[in-house]
Scaffold this motif. Structure first.
Motif, short mmCIF file in Angstrom:
data_model
loop_
_atom_site.label_atom_id
_atom_site.label_comp_id
_atom_site.label_asym_id
_atom_site.label_seq_id
_atom_site.Cartn_x
_atom_site.Cartn_y
_atom_site.Cartn_z
N TYR A 163 30.95 21.00 29.55
CA TYR A 163 30.04 21.67 28.61
C TYR A 163 28.58 21.37 28.96
N GLU A 164 28.28 20.10 29.20
CA GLU A 164 26.90 19.71 29.55
C GLU A 164 26.45 20.37 30.85
N GLU A 221 46.51 23.65 25.04
CA GLU A 221 45.72 23.34 23.85
C GLU A 221 44.32 22.86 24.21
N GLU A 222 44.26 22.03 25.23
CA GLU A 222 42.98 21.49 25.69
C GLU A 222 42.12 22.63 26.27
N PHE A 223 42.76 23.49 27.01
CA PHE A 223 42.08 24.65 27.60
C PHE A 223 41.51 25.55 26.49
N LEU A 224 42.32 25.78 25.47
CA LEU A 224 41.88 26.61 24.34
C LEU A 224 40.63 26.04 23.68
N GLN A 225 40.65 24.75 23.43
CA GLN A 225 39.52 24.09 22.78
C GLN A 225 38.26 24.19 23.65
N GLU A 226 38.41 23.89 24.93
CA GLU A 226 37.28 23.97 25.86
C GLU A 226 36.74 25.39 25.94
N ALA A 227 37.65 26.36 26.03
CA ALA A 227 37.24 27.76 26.14
C ALA A 227 36.45 28.21 24.91
N LYS A 236 23.42 23.23 31.52
CA LYS A 236 22.35 23.09 32.53
C LYS A 236 22.28 24.35 33.40
N ALA A 237 23.46 24.85 33.80
CA ALA A 237 23.51 26.06 34.63
C ALA A 237 22.93 27.26 33.88
N GLU A 282 31.15 29.77 22.86
CA GLU A 282 30.02 29.70 21.90
C GLU A 282 28.71 29.39 22.61
N LEU A 283 28.79 28.51 23.60
CA LEU A 283 27.60 28.16 24.39
C LEU A 283 27.06 29.40 25.11
N CYS A 284 27.95 30.16 25.72
CA CYS A 284 27.52 31.37 26.44
C CYS A 284 26.93 32.40 25.48
N ARG A 285 27.47 32.48 24.28
CA ARG A 285 26.91 33.43 23.30
C ARG A 285 25.50 33.02 22.90
N LYS A 286 25.30 31.72 22.80
CA LYS A 286 23.95 31.22 22.47
C LYS A 286 22.94 31.67 23.53
#
Length: 215
Positions: A25-26, A49-55, A30-31, A60-64
Motif C-alpha cells: 500500500y505504501e 481472503e488476504e487478497f480481497l482485503q488488499e484489493a 508513492k507510485a 480505495e487508494l486508486c480512487r483517491k
C-alpha cells in the motif's frame, strides 16, 4: 468506466518482491504520487481472503488519486471488490467470457504477442492490449521477447490502445519511440527502485515523449 488512452501512459504493475519492510500500500501510494496513471494489482501466491482485503484497500487508494485500478487474472476478486477491470493473459479466460462476468462498464485488458492475437482480443471486446515482452524481463519466466517491428505491426492493426510491457527501464524506454504505443507498463522500473516516486515521475515524462513521437 471507459478506458481512455491517456490513462494508459504510465501503467504500473505491482510486485511484492521489493517491499524491504514497507507495505505494498505504501509503495503504491508513492507510485501514484509520482504520476502513475493506471495500476494493476498482481498477486499470484496470496490467499483469497488476504487478497480481497488488499484489493479493497488499494482500490480505495486508486480512487483517491483518480487512477483506474485493475486486477491481474482474477475475475472473481475484480468483481468482489468492484475493481475498474481485469487484465488477462492468453492462457486465462478470454475477453468475451470476462465481459460476460464483469459487465459492459469494466475495463478488460488482454496480453497479445501476435497481430492475430491482438485482432482476436479486439474482436472479443478487449479495451486495450498489453504487448510484449519488448525487452528481456525477469518478472515473468515464460515471457518471450517480441521485436519492435512486431510491436509496431500490432499497433497499426488494431483500433484499441496498446501498452508495451516487459523489461522497460529508464535507459531503454526511448527505443520504443515511433512504435505507436499509447503507454508503457512497468514493474521493477518503479517498484524495485530506491525512490519509487521519483522513478515514476521520470518514467511518466519519458512515456509522454515516446507517445508524442508518433502523434
Amino acid at each position: 468506466m471507459n478506458c481512455k488512452k491517456e490513462d494508459l501512459l504510465l501503467y504500473a504493475i505491482t510486485d511484492r518482491n521489493w517491499l524491504h519492510g514497507e507495505t505494498l500500500y505504501e509503495q503504491v501510494e508513492k507510485a501514484l504520487r509520482g504520476g502513475v496513471t493506471f495500476l494493476q494489482l498482481r498477486e499470484k501466491n496470496m490467499e483469497q481472503e488476504e487478497f480481497l482485503q488488499e484489493a479493497r484497500e488499494i482500490r480505495e487508494l486508486c480512487r483517491k488519486y483518480q487512477v483506474p485500478f485493475l486486477i491481474n487474472d482474477n475475475v472473481e476478486i475484480a468483481a468482489a471488490v468492484d475493481a475498474d477491470g481485469v487484465h488477462v493473459g492468453q492462457s486465462d479466460m478470454e475477453a468475451g467470457e470476462v465481459r460476460a462476468k464483469l459487465g459492459p462498464d469494466k475495463i478488460i485488458g488482454v496480453t497479445a504477442k501476435t497481430v492475430e492475437q491482438a485482432l482476436l482480443a479486439q474482436q472479443r471486446g478487449a479495451d486495450y492490449l498489453g504487448v510484449g515482452a519488448v525487452f528481456h524481463t525477469n518478472s515473468k519466466s515464460d515471457a518471450k521477447e517480441i521485436t519492435h517491428e512486431r510491436l509496431r505491426e500490432i499497433c497499426q492493426a488494431v483500433r484499441i490502445p496498446v501498452v508495451a510491457i516487459g523489461g522497460i527501464t529508464q535507459d531503454n524506454a526511448a527505443e520504443l519511440s515511433g512504435s505507436g504505443i499509447d503507454g508503457i507498463a512497468v514493474i521493477s522500473a518503479i517498484f524495485a527502485q530506491k525512490d519509487i516516486e521519483k522513478s515514476a515521475r521520470t518514467l511518466k515524462k519519458l512515456a509522454g515523449q515516446i507517445v508524442r513521437s508518433v502523434q
